[in-house]
Design a protein around this motif. Structure first.
Motif: not given
Ligand code: GTP
Length: 235
Positions: A13-26, A28-37
């Motif tokens: 879950g922490e991998s979605l935070m990026g440089t933030k200390s909480f929650g979801i960094d859009p 990072i989610v975009e990067h992860i989705a590109s890699e998976i795609s």
């Protein structure tokens, strides 16, 4: 040519935070989705298990007085939020994705039905397994190992922010040495904290290889799937 046909990708879950200390960094989610795609387009069948620690961490909360069972349930709900975020990012890239939850919440996603998940995979849909194992006291690493065994994945791939498994923390010790290969036994004896013991034991009993790699490096997942020497393999 791909080295694997069906994989289970575990993300914290922490991998979605990026440089933030909480929650979801859009971003990072975009990067992860590109890699998976990029690997989904190679025809690889992909299951995903994601943690919830960026939103709620049951074990840490239990140290602060939250009942462990309640805390773990809150953590499992957090994984559902992350799973929907990943589904949304993948579908915006036109990758068909299904979310299945180990805790029924029919208005939000499908219930966990392994045989159906396998059909989705065969149809090249990505399946995101939410709610961990659906039970308290188990980690999402264990959930990932369990789902990987259930869907008969060739490998479990654990995405981290470091290049692999080291003999000490590479973010604290610049002389930390990275392993290329380890046996399950070494991983257990050396207590390298690759995954918790339950998860490693499950992989070992079912001869399911684990690869730990850096998910933050662009193109790394594709390299790994293509059989290049990326990360640390535990087998
Ligand atoms: P096939 O049967 O292989 O065509 O799979 P499918 O997933 O496309 O078919 P289905 O009609 O089962 O699902 C259509 C959509 O509804 C998909 O986006 C599913 O994820 C979603 N869906 C199916 N069952 C449930 C459920 O119990 N709850 C929720 N919230 N969505 C569901």
């Amino acid at each position: 040519m791909a080295k694997f046909k069906r994989v289970l990708l575990k993300l914290s879950g922490e991998s979605l935070m990026g440089t933030k200390s909480f929650g979801i960094d859009p971003e990072i989610v975009e990067h992860i989705a590109s890699e998976i795609s990029s690997v989904s387009k190679m025809g690889i069948e992909i299951g995903i298990v994601i943690g919830g620690g960026n939103i709620y961490h049951g074990l840490s909360a239990s140290k602060q007085g939250v009942d462990r069972v309640t805390g773990d349930m809150m953590g499992m709900l957090a994984t559902v939020i992350n799973s929907l975020a990943i589904q949304n990012a993948l579908e915006s890239k036109k990758i068909n994705t299904r979310v299945q939850s180990a805790i029924k919440m029919d208005e939000i996603c499908e219930p966990l039905i392994i045989r159906r998940a396998v059909r989705h995979l065969e149809k090249k849909r990505i399946v995101v397994f939410a709610s961990g194992t659906g039970e308290p006291y188990f980690t999402t690493d264990t959930a990932a190992a369990l789902r990987a065994v259930e869907i008969k994945a060739d490998v479990i791939i654990k995405g981290t922010r470091v290049d692999g498994v080291y003999d000490s923390d590479p973010e604290k010790n610049e002389n930390a040495k990275m392993f290329r290969k380890l046996s399950y036994k070494e991983a257990l004896i050396r207590n390298l904290r690759i995954m918790d013991l339950t998860a490693i034991t499950l992989c070992s009993e079912n001869l399911l290889p684990i690869i730990v790699f850096n998910m933050n490096r662009k193109g790394n997942l594709k390299k790994l799937i293509s059989g290049q020497n990326v990360g640390t393999i535990i087998s």
